[in-house]
Design a protein around this motif. Structure first.
Motif, PDB file in Angstrom:
ATOM      1  N   TYR A 100       0.829  -1.210   0.000  1.00 43.29           N
ATOM      2  CA  TYR A 100       0.000   0.000   0.000  1.00 43.29           C
ATOM      3  C   TYR A 100       0.863   1.260   0.000  1.00 43.29           C
ATOM      4  N   SER A 101       1.893   1.266   0.822  1.00 39.34           N
ATOM      5  CA  SER A 101       2.723   2.463   0.949  1.00 39.34           C
ATOM      6  C   SER A 101       3.508   2.770  -0.322  1.00 39.34           C
ATOM      7  N   THR A 102       3.770   1.744  -1.132  1.00 40.29           N
ATOM      8  CA  THR A 102       4.534   1.956  -2.359  1.00 40.29           C
ATOM      9  C   THR A 102       3.818   2.919  -3.304  1.00 40.29           C
ATOM     10  N   PHE A 103       2.505   2.889  -3.309  1.00 37.69           N
ATOM     11  CA  PHE A 103       1.732   3.689  -4.271  1.00 37.69           C
ATOM     12  C   PHE A 103       1.029   4.880  -3.615  1.00 37.69           C
ATOM     13  N   SER A 104       1.297   5.105  -2.343  1.00 39.93           N
ATOM     14  CA  SER A 104       0.598   6.199  -1.648  1.00 39.93           C
ATOM     15  C   SER A 104       0.920   7.559  -2.252  1.00 39.93           C
ATOM     16  N   GLU A 105       2.193   7.810  -2.568  1.00 40.61           N
ATOM     17  CA  GLU A 105       2.590   9.103  -3.107  1.00 40.61           C
ATOM     18  C   GLU A 105       1.947   9.347  -4.471  1.00 40.61           C
ATOM     19  N   GLU A 106       1.924   8.307  -5.326  1.00 39.67           N
ATOM     20  CA  GLU A 106       1.293   8.469  -6.634  1.00 39.67           C
ATOM     21  C   GLU A 106      -0.185   8.774  -6.492  1.00 39.67           C
ATOM     22  N   ARG A 131      -2.054  12.307  -7.848  1.00 44.02           N
ATOM     23  CA  ARG A 131      -3.086  12.237  -8.881  1.00 44.02           C
ATOM     24  C   ARG A 131      -4.491  12.427  -8.321  1.00 44.02           C
ATOM     25  N   GLY A 132      -4.613  12.655  -7.021  1.00 44.89           N
ATOM     26  CA  GLY A 132      -5.918  12.872  -6.418  1.00 44.89           C
ATOM     27  C   GLY A 132      -6.798  11.637  -6.409  1.00 44.89           C
ATOM     28  N   ILE A 133      -6.184  10.469  -6.340  1.00 42.66           N
ATOM     29  CA  ILE A 133      -6.937   9.202  -6.313  1.00 42.66           C
ATOM     30  C   ILE A 133      -7.259   8.851  -4.868  1.00 42.66           C
ATOM     31  N   GLU A 134      -8.501   8.511  -4.612  1.00 44.77           N
ATOM     32  CA  GLU A 134      -8.912   8.056  -3.282  1.00 44.77           C
ATOM     33  C   GLU A 134      -8.398   6.628  -3.095  1.00 44.77           C
ATOM     34  N   TYR A 135      -7.466   6.457  -2.205  1.00 44.78           N
ATOM     35  CA  TYR A 135      -6.713   5.208  -2.066  1.00 44.78           C
ATOM     36  C   TYR A 135      -6.899   4.685  -0.649  1.00 44.78           C
ATOM     37  N   THR A 136      -7.555   3.493  -0.515  1.00 44.08           N
ATOM     38  CA  THR A 136      -7.871   2.948   0.811  1.00 44.08           C
ATOM     39  C   THR A 136      -7.311   1.548   0.955  1.00 44.08           C
ATOM     40  N   VAL A 182       4.529 -13.001  -3.268  1.00 45.15           N
ATOM     41  CA  VAL A 182       3.192 -12.504  -2.948  1.00 45.15           C
ATOM     42  C   VAL A 182       3.167 -10.978  -3.057  1.00 45.15           C
ATOM     43  N   LEU A 183       4.219 -10.334  -2.543  1.00 44.55           N
ATOM     44  CA  LEU A 183       4.313  -8.875  -2.653  1.00 44.55           C
ATOM     45  C   LEU A 183       4.398  -8.454  -4.121  1.00 44.55           C
ATOM     46  N   GLN A 184       5.109  -9.223  -4.945  1.00 51.94           N
ATOM     47  CA  GLN A 184       5.218  -8.902  -6.375  1.00 51.94           C
ATOM     48  C   GLN A 184       3.857  -8.989  -7.060  1.00 51.94           C
ATOM     49  N   ILE A 185       3.075 -10.017  -6.696  1.00 46.60           N
ATOM     50  CA  ILE A 185       1.739 -10.165  -7.305  1.00 46.60           C
ATOM     51  C   ILE A 185       0.856  -8.968  -6.956  1.00 46.60           C
ATOM     52  N   ILE A 186       0.813  -8.613  -5.658  1.00 43.28           N
ATOM     53  CA  ILE A 186      -0.046  -7.505  -5.226  1.00 43.28           C
ATOM     54  C   ILE A 186       0.426  -6.201  -5.861  1.00 43.28           C
ATOM     55  N   LEU A 190      -0.737  -6.024  -9.421  1.00 43.21           N
ATOM     56  CA  LEU A 190      -2.168  -5.712  -9.496  1.00 43.21           C
ATOM     57  C   LEU A 190      -2.419  -4.239  -9.194  1.00 43.21           C
ATOM     58  N   LEU A 191      -1.713  -3.673  -8.202  1.00 36.01           N
ATOM     59  CA  LEU A 191      -1.868  -2.261  -7.884  1.00 36.01           C
ATOM     60  C   LEU A 191      -1.333  -1.385  -9.014  1.00 36.01           C
ATOM     61  N   SER A 192      -0.205  -1.802  -9.605  1.00 38.86           N
ATOM     62  CA  SER A 192       0.347  -1.030 -10.724  1.00 38.86           C
ATOM     63  C   SER A 192      -0.631  -0.990 -11.888  1.00 38.86           C
ATOM     64  N   ASN A 193      -1.284  -2.113 -12.158  1.00 45.47           N
ATOM     65  CA  ASN A 193      -2.283  -2.151 -13.222  1.00 45.47           C
ATOM     66  C   ASN A 193      -3.473  -1.258 -12.893  1.00 45.47           C
ATOM     67  N   ALA A 194      -3.886  -1.268 -11.623  1.00 51.45           N
ATOM     68  CA  ALA A 194      -5.029  -0.431 -11.222  1.00 51.45           C
ATOM     69  C   ALA A 194      -4.695   1.052 -11.360  1.00 51.45           C
ATOM     70  N   PHE A 195      -3.508   1.463 -10.923  1.00 49.27           N
ATOM     71  CA  PHE A 195      -3.135   2.879 -11.036  1.00 49.27           C
ATOM     72  C   PHE A 195      -2.943   3.294 -12.487  1.00 49.27           C
ATOM     73  N   ARG A 196      -2.550   2.354 -13.319  1.00 54.19           N
ATOM     74  CA  ARG A 196      -2.364   2.688 -14.734  1.00 54.19           C
ATOM     75  C   ARG A 196      -3.687   3.032 -15.404  1.00 54.19           C
ATOM     76  N   TRP A 197      -4.757   2.323 -15.041  1.00 55.22           N
ATOM     77  CA  TRP A 197      -6.032   2.486 -15.741  1.00 55.22           C
ATOM     78  C   TRP A 197      -7.023   3.385 -14.998  1.00 55.22           C
ATOM     79  N   THR A 198      -6.765   3.673 -13.748  1.00 62.19           N
ATOM     80  CA  THR A 198      -7.690   4.538 -13.008  1.00 62.19           C
ATOM     81  C   THR A 198      -7.378   6.003 -13.324  1.00 62.19           C
ATOM     82  N   PRO A 199      -8.354   6.757 -13.753  1.00 57.10           N
ATOM     83  CA  PRO A 199      -8.102   8.176 -14.081  1.00 57.10           C
ATOM     84  C   PRO A 199      -7.849   9.001 -12.818  1.00 57.10           C
TER      85      PRO A 199
END
Length: 464
Positions: free
Chosen positions: A331-337, A341-346, A362-366, A369-378
């Protein structure tokens, strides 16, 4: 030509029909020969018995009336029946000197005459032909009377052969007609079978040259060849898709490699040429170089991971994994991004289970998945990270408010080097799914176009 399937199929078919027809004809001819021989011998026995009984009756009447022996009229009888008549004389009286019968001795008859009707084959004196014959005793005084001679009725065996030849010629004609009909049918069936096979062969030649847009023939009626054509069509489609993914991969990797390399090259050149001199700028340039180098390392690592997974040479560690702490790291890896970008991140966690797995993977898989979500979420969207544990499994959900994924693309997004927008390497999701399978779990997907997607990592909750 002789080695082609188009020739071999009808040739084999005709050979089988010819062999079966030949065997059937030989059996039919043999049965007909036996039948005609038996029928001929039966007719000869009946004829010999009838003529012998008739003459015996006339001879007894002539004796009673003290008259000369009756004339047999052999020439007329032979002309009427088409058979030869012979007499084997045993004692007087005979059939009469003017009977016209050819007289034989017992030695000229190959069959032992025993007082009853006998059938045999023999060659009469003066003849060079074999005859079928029936001999019947002529008795005076009924069945218990004295036998004074035998009447032989004979038919040339060549007449039977003529009948056999007639049958054989008709069988041969029917056989030829059947071969023509069967040959035409065989050619039709051969063309029906070989035409799509040859078309598939031509298509395979085109595919071997790297042309995947070939037209695969449609085979009516289905069957094995239809199944082959359908599988071949699917194969060419997959090959074309694989080639497209390869092109996309080369373009994507080239772009992904060129961007950090350009940044590294620019900052290194600035440092070497003395363009950047103050300590803060030097530290900033070195930090950018380190980040871009790490980015290159991740890209190379992704490619190596996928190659190892495909070759089943991937090693999985076994250790205790605190899923709560691992989720916090991801979770903390993507908090700054998310903040930028003003994304509501929970992040929500229903307990903090400890499982036995490979924590780094397991950390690589998650993270993928988070990288893919941030890529496509406006920007201004929402991404939720959830951890749950129940019924012997641990699930990690990554939900986003991106554009969603249509039904046709839900399987393709897990194929390597496939990307819907042409950006990125297309390795994140394929690696995530293969890693999940290697860890004994799976990745599930729920998506609705226009509303977003939910990727769920399901892992077994095992302990030591």
């Amino acid at each position: 030509m002789l080695n082609s399937l188009r020739f071999r199929l009808p040739a084999l078919f005709l050979a089988g029909i010819a062999l079966s027809g030949l065997v059937t004809s030989l059996i039919a001819l043999r049965l007909f020969q036996d039948y005609t021989r038996n029928e001929t011998l039966k007719e000869l026995r009946q004829e010999a018995r009838g003529l012998a009984d008739l003459y015996a009756e006339w001879a007894v009447r002539a004796i009673d009336e003290d008259r000369a022996a009756p004339s047999f009229a052999a020439a007329k009888l032979e002309a009427a029946t088409g058979d030869q008549l012979y007499e084997v004389v045993l004692a007087s009286p005979t059939l009469g000197e003017d009977s016209g019968l050819t007289r034989l001795t017992k030695n000229q008859v190959p069959q032992e005459l025993s007082g009853r009707v006998e059938t045999f084959e023999f060659e009469p004196p003066g003849e060079d032909r074999t005859f079928l014959a029936a001999a019947y005793p002529i008795r005076l005084g009924g069945d218990n009377g004295v036998t004074f001679s035998y009447l032989i009725v004979a038919k040339p065996k060549a007449e039977l052969r003529a009948t056999w030849l007639t049958l054989l010629s008709r069988l041969g004609l029917a056989f030829l007609v059947a071969l023509v009909v069967v040959g035409g049918l065989a050619l039709y069936l051969s063309n029906r079978i070989t035409k799509p096979v040859l078309a598939l062969s031509d298509a395979a030649d085109e595919v071997s040259k790297g042309r995947y847009d070939v037209e695969v023939p449609h085979v009516p009626g289905g069957g094995e060849i239809g199944h082959l054509a359908n599988r071949f069509r699917e194969m060419t489609a997959r090959l074309a898709e694989a080639e497209e993914r390869e092109r996309n991969f080369l373009m994507s990797v080239s772009h992904e490699l060129r961007t950090p390399l350009t940044a590294i090259r620019g900052h290194v050149a600035a440092l070497r040429e003395g363009v950047v001199t103050d300590p803060e700028s030097i530290d900033a340039s070195l930090e950018i170089v380190a980040e871009e180098a790490e980015r290159l390392g991740r890209l190379v690592g992704d490619v190596l991971d996928l190659a190892k997974l495909d070759a089943h040479r991937f090693t999985v560690l076994t250790e205790e994994v605190d899923m709560g702490r691992l989720l916090e790291r991801a979770y903390s890896t993507f908090s700054e991004e998310a903040r930028q970008r003003g994304i509501e991140y929970t992040s929500e966690s229903d307990g903090a289970p400890v499982i036995v797995s490979d924590g780094d993977r397991v950390l690589q898989i998650i993270s993928n998945l988070l990288s893919n979500a941030f890529r496509w979420t406006p920007d201004g969207g929402r991404i939720d990270l959830e951890l749950q544990s129940s019924n012997g499994t641990v699930t990690v959900d990554v939900a986003d408010t991106g554009p969603g994924i249509d039904a046709d693309a839900r399987e393709r997004i897990f194929r390597p080097f496939w990307s819907t927008d042409g950006r990125g390497t297309g390795l994140g999701l394929p690696i995530a799914r293969e890693l999940a399978v290697a860890l004994g779990g799976r990745i599930e997907l729920q998506s609705e176009v226009g509303k977003g997607s939910r990727f769920r990592l399901v892992l077994p909750n095992r302990g030591f």
